[in-house]
Design a protein around this motif. Structure first.
Motif, PDB file in Angstrom:
ATOM      1  N   ALA A  75       0.754  -1.297   0.112  1.00 39.68           N
ATOM      2  CA  ALA A  75       0.039   0.070  -0.022  1.00 39.68           C
ATOM      3  C   ALA A  75       0.751   1.070   0.130  1.00 39.68           C
ATOM      4  CB  ALA A  75      -0.962  -0.029   1.105  1.00 39.68           C
ATOM      5  N   ALA A  76       2.031   1.347   0.962  1.00 43.46           N
ATOM      6  CA  ALA A  76       2.595   2.616   0.865  1.00 43.46           C
ATOM      7  C   ALA A  76       3.410   2.865  -0.301  1.00 43.46           C
ATOM      8  CB  ALA A  76       3.562   2.350   2.135  1.00 43.46           C
ATOM      9  N   ALA A  77       3.729   1.711  -1.089  1.00 41.40           N
ATOM     10  CA  ALA A  77       4.556   1.725  -2.182  1.00 41.40           C
ATOM     11  C   ALA A  77       3.594   2.157  -3.683  1.00 41.40           C
ATOM     12  CB  ALA A  77       5.291   0.608  -2.730  1.00 41.40           C
ATOM     13  N   HIS A  78       2.678   1.780  -3.423  1.00 39.35           N
ATOM     14  CA  HIS A  78       1.541   1.720  -4.828  1.00 39.35           C
ATOM     15  C   HIS A  78       0.451   2.908  -4.607  1.00 39.35           C
ATOM     16  CE1 HIS A  78       3.585  -2.197  -5.220  1.00 39.35           C
ATOM     17  NE2 HIS A  78       3.500  -1.840  -6.641  1.00 39.35           N
ATOM     18  N   HIS A  79      -0.330   3.093  -3.378  1.00 41.28           N
ATOM     19  CA  HIS A  79      -1.424   4.046  -3.244  1.00 41.28           C
ATOM     20  C   HIS A  79      -0.759   5.395  -3.867  1.00 41.28           C
ATOM     21  CE1 HIS A  79      -4.326   1.810  -0.668  1.00 41.28           C
ATOM     22  NE2 HIS A  79      -4.085   0.962  -1.663  1.00 41.28           N
ATOM     23  N   PRO A  80       0.039   5.873  -3.515  1.00 38.27           N
ATOM     24  CA  PRO A  80       0.493   7.357  -4.159  1.00 38.27           C
ATOM     25  C   PRO A  80       0.577   7.319  -5.615  1.00 38.27           C
ATOM     26  CG  PRO A  80       2.275   6.732  -2.452  1.00 38.27           C
ATOM     27  CD  PRO A  80       1.353   5.501  -2.737  1.00 38.27           C
ATOM     28  N   LEU A  81       0.613   6.154  -6.311  1.00 38.83           N
ATOM     29  CA  LEU A  81       0.599   6.001  -7.764  1.00 38.83           C
ATOM     30  C   LEU A  81      -0.549   6.165  -8.359  1.00 38.83           C
ATOM     31  CD1 LEU A  81       3.414   3.327  -8.325  1.00 38.83           C
ATOM     32  CD2 LEU A  81       3.834   5.905  -8.552  1.00 38.83           C
ATOM     33  N   HIS A  82      -1.649   6.182  -7.625  1.00 36.84           N
ATOM     34  CA  HIS A  82      -3.268   6.322  -8.103  1.00 36.84           C
ATOM     35  C   HIS A  82      -3.386   5.105  -9.077  1.00 36.84           C
ATOM     36  CE1 HIS A  82      -3.674   9.394  -5.419  1.00 36.84           C
ATOM     37  NE2 HIS A  82      -2.584  10.124  -5.892  1.00 36.84           N
ATOM     38  N   ILE A  83      -2.975   3.770  -9.031  1.00 36.84           N
ATOM     39  CA  ILE A  83      -3.071   2.869  -9.927  1.00 36.84           C
ATOM     40  C   ILE A  83      -4.473   2.320 -10.287  1.00 36.84           C
ATOM     41  CG2 ILE A  83      -2.585   0.682 -10.847  1.00 36.84           C
ATOM     42  CD1 ILE A  83       0.163   0.971  -8.960  1.00 36.84           C
ATOM     43  N   PRO A  84      -5.242   2.645 -11.315  1.00 31.65           N
ATOM     44  CA  PRO A  84      -6.701   2.170 -11.697  1.00 31.65           C
ATOM     45  C   PRO A  84      -6.561   0.605 -11.832  1.00 31.65           C
ATOM     46  CG  PRO A  84      -5.624   3.296 -13.483  1.00 31.65           C
ATOM     47  CD  PRO A  84      -4.446   3.104 -12.687  1.00 31.65           C
ATOM     48  N   VAL A  85      -7.718   0.012 -11.576  1.00 29.95           N
ATOM     49  CA  VAL A  85      -8.055  -1.292 -11.942  1.00 29.95           C
ATOM     50  C   VAL A  85      -7.321  -1.889 -13.456  1.00 29.95           C
ATOM     51  CG1 VAL A  85      -9.734  -3.293 -11.909  1.00 29.95           C
ATOM     52  CG2 VAL A  85      -9.863  -1.447 -10.196  1.00 29.95           C
ATOM     53  N   PRO A  86      -7.934  -1.208 -14.372  1.00 33.43           N
ATOM     54  CA  PRO A  86      -7.280  -1.816 -15.592  1.00 33.43           C
ATOM     55  C   PRO A  86      -5.823  -1.898 -15.701  1.00 33.43           C
ATOM     56  CG  PRO A  86      -9.260   0.083 -15.936  1.00 33.43           C
ATOM     57  CD  PRO A  86      -8.805  -0.027 -14.494  1.00 33.43           C
ATOM     58  N   HIS A  87      -5.080  -1.079 -15.052  1.00 31.41           N
ATOM     59  CA  HIS A  87      -3.683  -1.220 -14.992  1.00 31.41           C
ATOM     60  C   HIS A  87      -3.137  -2.012 -14.167  1.00 31.41           C
ATOM     61  CE1 HIS A  87      -2.806   3.161 -16.702  1.00 31.41           C
ATOM     62  NE2 HIS A  87      -3.478   2.418 -17.694  1.00 31.41           N
ATOM     63  N   TYR A  88      -3.977  -2.462 -13.215  1.00 28.60           N
ATOM     64  CA  TYR A  88      -3.557  -3.566 -12.199  1.00 28.60           C
ATOM     65  C   TYR A  88      -3.641  -4.968 -12.953  1.00 28.60           C
ATOM     66  CZ  TYR A  88      -3.265  -6.447  -7.955  1.00 28.60           C
ATOM     67  OH  TYR A  88      -2.740  -7.510  -7.154  1.00 28.60           O
ATOM     68  N   VAL A  89      -4.760  -5.074 -13.719  1.00 30.48           N
ATOM     69  CA  VAL A  89      -5.299  -6.141 -14.514  1.00 30.48           C
ATOM     70  C   VAL A  89      -4.222  -6.463 -15.484  1.00 30.48           C
ATOM     71  CG1 VAL A  89      -6.742  -7.204 -15.991  1.00 30.48           C
ATOM     72  CG2 VAL A  89      -7.766  -6.064 -13.719  1.00 30.48           C
ATOM     73  N   LEU A  90      -3.770  -5.327 -16.186  1.00 26.01           N
ATOM     74  CA  LEU A  90      -2.932  -5.279 -17.104  1.00 26.01           C
ATOM     75  C   LEU A  90      -1.599  -6.003 -16.705  1.00 26.01           C
ATOM     76  CD1 LEU A  90      -2.445  -5.033 -20.164  1.00 26.01           C
ATOM     77  CD2 LEU A  90      -1.877  -2.635 -19.800  1.00 26.01           C
ATOM     78  N   VAL A  91      -1.108  -5.284 -15.630  1.00 25.06           N
ATOM     79  CA  VAL A  91       0.198  -5.919 -14.920  1.00 25.06           C
ATOM     80  C   VAL A  91       0.110  -7.538 -14.708  1.00 25.06           C
ATOM     81  CG1 VAL A  91       1.790  -5.872 -12.901  1.00 25.06           C
ATOM     82  CG2 VAL A  91       0.749  -3.674 -13.904  1.00 25.06           C
ATOM     83  N   GLY A  92      -1.090  -7.974 -13.910  1.00 27.15           N
ATOM     84  CA  GLY A  92      -1.235  -9.409 -13.651  1.00 27.15           C
ATOM     85  C   GLY A  92      -0.983 -10.277 -15.112  1.00 27.15           C
ATOM     86  N   GLU A  93      -1.705  -9.418 -16.352  1.00 32.17           N
ATOM     87  CA  GLU A  93      -1.709 -10.184 -17.540  1.00 32.17           C
ATOM     88  C   GLU A  93      -0.257 -10.273 -17.886  1.00 32.17           C
ATOM     89  OE1 GLU A  93      -4.490  -8.060 -19.936  1.00 32.17           O
ATOM     90  OE2 GLU A  93      -6.222  -8.744 -19.035  1.00 32.17           O
ATOM     91  N   HIS A  94       0.636  -9.434 -17.856  1.00 32.72           N
ATOM     92  CA  HIS A  94       1.988  -9.156 -18.420  1.00 32.72           C
ATOM     93  C   HIS A  94       2.711 -10.592 -17.473  1.00 32.72           C
ATOM     94  CE1 HIS A  94       2.071  -6.307 -21.270  1.00 32.72           C
ATOM     95  NE2 HIS A  94       1.606  -5.397 -20.400  1.00 32.72           N
ATOM     96  N   LEU A  95       2.351 -10.570 -16.050  1.00 28.63           N
ATOM     97  CA  LEU A  95       2.861 -11.740 -15.236  1.00 28.63           C
ATOM     98  C   LEU A  95       2.661 -13.073 -15.643  1.00 28.63           C
ATOM     99  CD1 LEU A  95       5.042 -12.345 -13.033  1.00 28.63           C
ATOM    100  CD2 LEU A  95       3.156 -11.723 -11.459  1.00 28.63           C
ATOM    101  N   THR A  96       1.342 -13.144 -15.843  1.00 29.27           N
ATOM    102  CA  THR A  96       0.820 -14.521 -16.145  1.00 29.27           C
ATOM    103  C   THR A  96       1.724 -14.859 -17.619  1.00 29.27           C
ATOM    104  OG1 THR A  96      -1.206 -14.099 -15.173  1.00 29.27           O
ATOM    105  CG2 THR A  96      -1.159 -15.774 -17.130  1.00 29.27           C
ATOM    106  N   ALA A  97       1.571 -14.039 -18.533  1.00 30.43           N
ATOM    107  CA  ALA A  97       2.049 -14.039 -19.963  1.00 30.43           C
ATOM    108  C   ALA A  97       3.755 -14.591 -19.726  1.00 30.43           C
ATOM    109  CB  ALA A  97       2.083 -13.135 -20.832  1.00 30.43           C
ATOM    110  N   THR A  98       4.134 -13.941 -18.716  1.00 28.93           N
ATOM    111  CA  THR A  98       5.963 -14.120 -18.817  1.00 28.93           C
ATOM    112  C   THR A  98       5.836 -15.510 -18.028  1.00 28.93           C
ATOM    113  OG1 THR A  98       6.222 -11.790 -18.282  1.00 28.93           O
ATOM    114  CG2 THR A  98       7.832 -13.327 -17.291  1.00 28.93           C
ATOM    115  N   LEU A  99       5.032 -16.012 -16.958  1.00 33.30           N
ATOM    116  CA  LEU A  99       5.371 -17.086 -16.540  1.00 33.30           C
ATOM    117  C   LEU A  99       5.060 -18.278 -17.296  1.00 33.30           C
ATOM    118  CD1 LEU A  99       3.840 -16.278 -12.877  1.00 33.30           C
ATOM    119  CD2 LEU A  99       6.302 -16.409 -13.531  1.00 33.30           C
ATOM    120  N   THR A 100       4.005 -18.013 -18.288  1.00 34.36           N
ATOM    121  CA  THR A 100       3.394 -18.994 -19.299  1.00 34.36           C
ATOM    122  C   THR A 100       4.721 -19.144 -20.259  1.00 34.36           C
ATOM    123  OG1 THR A 100       1.185 -18.454 -18.849  1.00 34.36           O
ATOM    124  CG2 THR A 100       1.772 -19.717 -20.763  1.00 34.36           C
ATOM    125  N   GLN A 101       5.161 -18.047 -20.767  1.00 33.41           N
ATOM    126  CA  GLN A 101       6.448 -18.286 -21.829  1.00 33.41           C
ATOM    127  C   GLN A 101       7.393 -19.031 -21.205  1.00 33.41           C
ATOM    128  OE1 GLN A 101       7.779 -14.225 -22.718  1.00 33.41           O
ATOM    129  NE2 GLN A 101       9.703 -15.263 -23.535  1.00 33.41           N
TER     130      GLN A 101
END
Length: 132
Positions: A75-101
């Motif tokens: 929370a301390a690291a990320h809340h100041p960045l005001h990350i919206p849900v779609p960007h969080y989801v996108l990060v998760g998709e990149h992580l999933t794609a990386t692990l799959t690769q």
């Protein structure tokens, strides 16, 4: 007859190859994220060697490896960045794609995705849920 086989469960961290595999995953993940115009701006002012180190430590913990994480809480690291849900989801998709690769087993990926869902409120601005 004596059974001498070690029955200690193997962690996901060990299953995927330990620290070297996590480091490879982090490198590929940030290649994806930094190439994504929707996400790259979050890292414009970030010292990436330290960022990579922190993510590797955090991913190691998520995978059941040794806990050597020394960074701020999510929370301390990320809340100041005001990350919206779609960007969080996108990060998760990149992580999933990386692990799959990298050929990470599906059950490990599913467990990582479960952790992402658990910590979403700590990262996303306003704690909005992607699955709400």
């Amino acid at each position: 007859m004596t059974v001498t086989e070690d029955t200690t469960p193997v962690s996901h961290f060990e299953r995927i190859g330990g620290a070297s595999s996590v480091k490879t995953a982090v490198e590929l993940f940030y290649e994806r994220v930094l190439a994504d115009p929707a996400l790259a701006g979050y890292f414009a002012e970030v010292e990436m060697a330290g960022q990579r180190r922190h993510l590797a430590q955090m991913l190691t913990v998520v995978l059941g490896g040794p806990n050597e994480y020394t960074g701020r809480d999510l929370a301390a690291a990320h809340h100041p960045l005001h990350i919206p849900v779609p960007h969080y989801v996108l990060v998760g998709e990149h992580l999933t794609a990386t692990l799959t690769q990298l050929g990470v087993p599906g059950d490990v990926i599913t467990d990582v995705q479960a952790v992402l869902a658990q910590v979403q409120d700590q990262v996303v601005a306003g704690g909005d849920r992607a699955d709400a």
